[in-house]
Design an enzyme around this catalytic site. Sequence first.
Site, PDB file in Angstrom:
ATOM      1  N   GLY A   1      -2.206   7.891  -6.960  1.00  0.00           N
ATOM      2  CA  GLY A   1      -2.651   6.580  -6.931  1.00  0.00           C
ATOM      3  C   GLY A   1      -3.525   6.187  -5.828  1.00  0.00           C
ATOM      4  O   GLY A   1      -3.598   7.106  -4.999  1.00  0.00           O
TER       5      GLY A   1
ATOM      6  N   GLY B   1      -5.264   2.731  -3.622  1.00  0.00           N
ATOM      7  CA  GLY B   1      -5.265   1.314  -3.715  1.00  0.00           C
ATOM      8  C   GLY B   1      -6.330   0.577  -2.473  1.00  0.00           C
ATOM      9  O   GLY B   1      -7.051   1.628  -2.156  1.00  0.00           O
ATOM     10  N   GLY B   2      -6.232  -0.357  -2.250  1.00  0.00           N
ATOM     11  CA  GLY B   2      -7.359  -1.107  -1.427  1.00  0.00           C
ATOM     12  C   GLY B   2      -7.228  -0.419   0.001  1.00  0.00           C
ATOM     13  O   GLY B   2      -8.117  -0.523   0.637  1.00  0.00           O
ATOM     14  N   MET B   3      -6.203   0.221   0.359  1.00  0.00           N
ATOM     15  CA  MET B   3      -6.095   0.796   1.865  1.00  0.00           C
ATOM     16  C   MET B   3      -6.273   2.178   1.852  1.00  0.00           C
ATOM     17  O   MET B   3      -6.394   2.814   2.901  1.00  0.00           O
ATOM     18  CB  MET B   3      -4.937   0.129   2.387  1.00  0.00           C
ATOM     19  CG  MET B   3      -4.847  -1.064   2.669  1.00  0.00           C
ATOM     20  SD  MET B   3      -2.978  -1.620   3.515  1.00  0.00           S
ATOM     21  CE  MET B   3      -3.251  -0.293   4.865  1.00  0.00           C
ATOM     22  N   GLY B   4      -6.018   3.045   0.652  1.00  0.00           N
ATOM     23  CA  GLY B   4      -6.266   4.500   0.958  1.00  0.00           C
ATOM     24  C   GLY B   4      -5.767   5.017  -0.507  1.00  0.00           C
ATOM     25  O   GLY B   4      -5.856   4.423  -1.555  1.00  0.00           O
TER      26      GLY B   4
ATOM     27  N   ASP C   1       4.298  -8.225   3.643  1.00  0.00           N
ATOM     28  CA  ASP C   1       3.410  -7.976   2.535  1.00  0.00           C
ATOM     29  C   ASP C   1       4.193  -7.691   1.293  1.00  0.00           C
ATOM     30  O   ASP C   1       3.675  -6.735   0.582  1.00  0.00           O
ATOM     31  CB  ASP C   1       2.515  -6.916   3.022  1.00  0.00           C
ATOM     32  CG  ASP C   1       1.044  -6.792   2.064  1.00  0.00           C
ATOM     33  OD1 ASP C   1       0.885  -7.924   1.634  1.00  0.00           O
ATOM     34  OD2 ASP C   1       0.590  -5.895   1.657  1.00  0.00           O
TER      35      ASP C   1
ATOM     36  N   VAL D   1      -2.541   7.711  -2.423  1.00  0.00           N
ATOM     37  CA  VAL D   1      -1.535   8.283  -2.463  1.00  0.00           C
ATOM     38  C   VAL D   1      -1.229   9.527  -2.962  1.00  0.00           C
ATOM     39  O   VAL D   1      -1.971   9.735  -4.195  1.00  0.00           O
ATOM     40  CB  VAL D   1      -0.320   7.436  -3.094  1.00  0.00           C
ATOM     41  CG1 VAL D   1       1.159   7.962  -2.829  1.00  0.00           C
ATOM     42  CG2 VAL D   1      -0.318   6.121  -2.222  1.00  0.00           C
TER      43      VAL D   1
ATOM     44  N   LYS E   1       1.061   8.848   1.799  1.00  0.00           N
ATOM     45  CA  LYS E   1      -0.104   7.790   1.868  1.00  0.00           C
ATOM     46  C   LYS E   1      -1.004   7.616   3.033  1.00  0.00           C
ATOM     47  O   LYS E   1      -0.658   8.010   3.947  1.00  0.00           O
ATOM     48  CB  LYS E   1       0.750   6.571   1.514  1.00  0.00           C
ATOM     49  CG  LYS E   1      -0.205   5.262   1.478  1.00  0.00           C
ATOM     50  CD  LYS E   1       0.474   4.052   1.046  1.00  0.00           C
ATOM     51  CE  LYS E   1      -0.533   2.967   0.609  1.00  0.00           C
ATOM     52  NZ  LYS E   1       0.259   1.508   0.058  1.00  0.00           N
TER      53      LYS E   1
END
Length: 364
Positions: free
Chosen positions: A57, A59-62, A173, A64, A79
Amino acid sequence: MSHGGPGRPDGVDYTSSVDCPECREPLAVDEDECPRCRDPWIGRLLDGRYRIAAPLGRGGMGAVYRAEHVLLKKDVAVKMVLPEFGINPAAARRFEREVEAASRLDHPNIVRVYDCGHADEAGLYLAMELLEGELLTAAIARGPLAIGRAVRIAAEVLRALEHAHGRGVVHRDLKPDNVFLARGEGGERAKLLDFGIARLLGPVEGEALTQGGMVFGTPEYISPEMASGEVVDGRADLYALGVVLHEMLAGRRPFEAPSRVALLSMHLTARPPLLRSLRPEVPVALEAIVARALAKDRGLRFQTAAALREALEAVERSTGSAAVAPPSSGFGGHARSAARRVARACGPAARSLVGRGLRRPRAL
């Protein structure tokens, strides 16, 4: 589908090829995957320890990945927090300290963290247990969850928070993207992940919450005290859990706005809609619990994860009985008793809500 032939200037035969599902560009006849979209990390060795096998997957930060520890021959999830985030060395060291603390959290409702590190070409990374299942985000996307399932998931997340808060670790978070619904022989189990990630991107103590227009944290789930730049404690996680529980039950978050600034303002000042106005079959006792979890003043919320969990479990025990029916249809004695117990835990405002729900309807 035809995209030309051997006479193309690039010399590649695209006759009878198909399009890449990602970029929609044509694949050559002998291509199984798109060279433009091929992930450069697949097959590479990260930090001398983890062989990257497949993407899981992004996401906004990196991103996986599924990976294998080459010495232990153990499959893990890796991740990567990508370097383009411009994380400074001080933030990186803080992140490593936070992850070290999180790695000592040993609880069935927390995703295990095995390792963390920094690779020059990849940035910061986490190695975690590899699970089968889906994120809570995907479950909510299919529509509101069954009441009993939503309550059970929230209670399991709260057990994870109890364990973490008791060891001085605040998540900061909490959101559906950080709750994994793992499938196993015992059925579904909620697991909380990404401790320390928000702290990585957040300001150090004493810094403002916003810098250069950027809001740290996830605005849809941020507590009022985080939105106003105060130092937070575990009650910020309980507020976020209230937002998540509202979303699981109603299929939408309590606050929606077109901008981050507007969202922060709503968390600070706006009154959330009552759950039963969106889903009438929600028990009044459960509505009261969510309302208290979303209190602007953290002193008026449940003060511990255990207290919120116990209130939810009182509702869970009565779910499936008359307690799940709208108040206008009447409550059974067991349901009234459970609702009153929850009302006592929820304080005066909740007692008013539950009291209105317990009154018998007037004769027409």
